[in-house]
Motif scaffolding. Sequence first.
Motif, PDB file in Angstrom:
ATOM      1  N   GLU A  79       0.793  -1.208   0.000  1.00 46.44           N
ATOM      2  CA  GLU A  79       0.000   0.000   0.000  1.00 46.44           C
ATOM      3  C   GLU A  79       0.836   1.274   0.000  1.00 46.44           C
ATOM      4  O   GLU A  79       0.570   2.202  -0.714  1.00 46.44           O
ATOM      5  CB  GLU A  79      -0.917  -0.001   1.221  1.00 46.44           C
ATOM      6  CG  GLU A  79      -2.257   0.599   0.915  1.00 46.44           C
ATOM      7  CD  GLU A  79      -3.198   0.420   2.069  1.00 46.44           C
ATOM      8  OE1 GLU A  79      -3.249   1.321   2.907  1.00 46.44           O
ATOM      9  OE2 GLU A  79      -3.846  -0.625   2.130  1.00 46.44           O
ATOM     10  N   GLY A  80       1.876   1.352   0.826  1.00 49.54           N
ATOM     11  CA  GLY A  80       2.650   2.575   0.928  1.00 49.54           C
ATOM     12  C   GLY A  80       3.920   2.561   0.106  1.00 49.54           C
ATOM     13  O   GLY A  80       4.772   3.399   0.290  1.00 49.54           O
ATOM     14  N   ALA A  81       4.071   1.626  -0.810  1.00 47.39           N
ATOM     15  CA  ALA A  81       5.315   1.473  -1.550  1.00 47.39           C
ATOM     16  C   ALA A  81       5.554   2.646  -2.495  1.00 47.39           C
ATOM     17  O   ALA A  81       4.640   3.155  -3.118  1.00 47.39           O
ATOM     18  CB  ALA A  81       5.301   0.170  -2.339  1.00 47.39           C
ATOM     19  N   LEU A 116       6.324   9.602   5.957  1.00 50.87           N
ATOM     20  CA  LEU A 116       5.104  10.239   5.494  1.00 50.87           C
ATOM     21  C   LEU A 116       4.852   9.932   4.016  1.00 50.87           C
ATOM     22  O   LEU A 116       3.721   9.700   3.604  1.00 50.87           O
ATOM     23  CB  LEU A 116       5.164  11.745   5.730  1.00 50.87           C
ATOM     24  CG  LEU A 116       5.338  12.162   7.198  1.00 50.87           C
ATOM     25  CD1 LEU A 116       5.463  13.669   7.316  1.00 50.87           C
ATOM     26  CD2 LEU A 116       4.217  11.631   8.059  1.00 50.87           C
ATOM     27  N   LEU A 117       5.928   9.902   3.217  1.00 48.44           N
ATOM     28  CA  LEU A 117       5.792   9.537   1.807  1.00 48.44           C
ATOM     29  C   LEU A 117       5.339   8.088   1.646  1.00 48.44           C
ATOM     30  O   LEU A 117       4.670   7.739   0.691  1.00 48.44           O
ATOM     31  CB  LEU A 117       7.116   9.729   1.065  1.00 48.44           C
ATOM     32  CG  LEU A 117       7.555  11.166   0.827  1.00 48.44           C
ATOM     33  CD1 LEU A 117       8.935  11.200   0.183  1.00 48.44           C
ATOM     34  CD2 LEU A 117       6.545  11.907  -0.026  1.00 48.44           C
ATOM     35  N   ARG A 121       1.095   7.680   9.068  1.00 43.28           N
ATOM     36  CA  ARG A 121       0.414   8.905   9.477  1.00 43.28           C
ATOM     37  C   ARG A 121       0.435   9.176  10.975  1.00 43.28           C
ATOM     38  O   ARG A 121      -0.326  10.012  11.447  1.00 43.28           O
ATOM     39  CB  ARG A 121      -1.033   8.892   8.987  1.00 43.28           C
ATOM     40  CG  ARG A 121      -1.143   8.912   7.489  1.00 43.28           C
ATOM     41  CD  ARG A 121      -0.652  10.240   6.938  1.00 43.28           C
ATOM     42  NE  ARG A 121      -0.698  10.267   5.497  1.00 43.28           N
ATOM     43  CZ  ARG A 121       0.358  10.418   4.719  1.00 43.28           C
ATOM     44  NH1 ARG A 121       1.552  10.531   5.232  1.00 43.28           N
ATOM     45  NH2 ARG A 121       0.227  10.451   3.423  1.00 43.28           N
ATOM     46  N   ARG A 122       1.254   8.521  11.715  1.00 38.69           N
ATOM     47  CA  ARG A 122       1.372   8.832  13.147  1.00 38.69           C
ATOM     48  C   ARG A 122       2.484   9.860  13.299  1.00 38.69           C
ATOM     49  O   ARG A 122       3.647   9.533  13.504  1.00 38.69           O
ATOM     50  CB  ARG A 122       1.677   7.577  13.940  1.00 38.69           C
ATOM     51  CG  ARG A 122       0.522   6.612  13.926  1.00 38.69           C
ATOM     52  CD  ARG A 122       0.775   5.465  14.831  1.00 38.69           C
ATOM     53  NE  ARG A 122      -0.400   4.609  14.866  1.00 38.69           N
ATOM     54  CZ  ARG A 122      -0.460   3.521  15.562  1.00 38.69           C
ATOM     55  NH1 ARG A 122       0.564   3.126  16.289  1.00 38.69           N
ATOM     56  NH2 ARG A 122      -1.558   2.792  15.546  1.00 38.69           N
ATOM     57  N   VAL A 126       6.562   9.621  14.202  1.00 35.22           N
ATOM     58  CA  VAL A 126       7.564   9.976  13.190  1.00 35.22           C
ATOM     59  C   VAL A 126       8.515  11.037  13.728  1.00 35.22           C
ATOM     60  O   VAL A 126       9.736  10.934  13.568  1.00 35.22           O
ATOM     61  CB  VAL A 126       6.876  10.456  11.886  1.00 35.22           C
ATOM     62  CG1 VAL A 126       7.882  11.056  10.925  1.00 35.22           C
ATOM     63  CG2 VAL A 126       6.123   9.320  11.233  1.00 35.22           C
ATOM     64  N   LEU A 127       7.973  12.050  14.387  1.00 34.73           N
ATOM     65  CA  LEU A 127       8.798  13.130  14.944  1.00 34.73           C
ATOM     66  C   LEU A 127       9.752  12.603  16.016  1.00 34.73           C
ATOM     67  O   LEU A 127      10.954  12.900  15.996  1.00 34.73           O
ATOM     68  CB  LEU A 127       7.905  14.238  15.511  1.00 34.73           C
ATOM     69  CG  LEU A 127       8.634  15.424  16.122  1.00 34.73           C
ATOM     70  CD1 LEU A 127       9.428  16.165  15.056  1.00 34.73           C
ATOM     71  CD2 LEU A 127       7.645  16.357  16.788  1.00 34.73           C
TER      72      LEU A 127
END
Length: 165
Positions: A79-81, A116-117, A121-122, A126-127
Amino acid sequence: MKGKSLLLDPDVVLMAVLGFFAGAFLIDTRSYNPTAALFPRLVSIITLVFIAWAIVQRCLILRRKARSSPKAEARIKAEGALAWYWTVASMVGYFVLIHLLGFTLVTLIYLLVLPLLLGYRRYKTVLITGTLLTAAFITVFTYVLHARIPEGIVGSLLRQFLKEL
């Protein structure tokens, strides 16, 4: 992939090119003293192992895809590839920006933007992860490996400017 070789798949070609560079880097370390060669050899060997694993996995997926129906083909891509050309572009961009902006800033940006790319979406995770990993890289390179961190052209100019004040 009817009639097409599995080895002509863009992802396999990309992995082979990256494997070539990792192998060339491994060969280049022959001229280093054993202490200086340890880290680059370790990274090159681990990279080659992961690349070989990725190529085998991709070939298995492509074989399964060739035997399956068109509907099943749509489900195979993660999905996120990212497409292979975005992967190459992000690596080239990272390399170029290190020379311009410095390792610390570019690594932080890369570790914040890439998830993110890929569709993660968390934002808080991520930060925190990006910041801690960047700090860990800087700490290991500076205090464990005693290596200088590339500060980039902008960092050099800024340091020179601050010296003159």
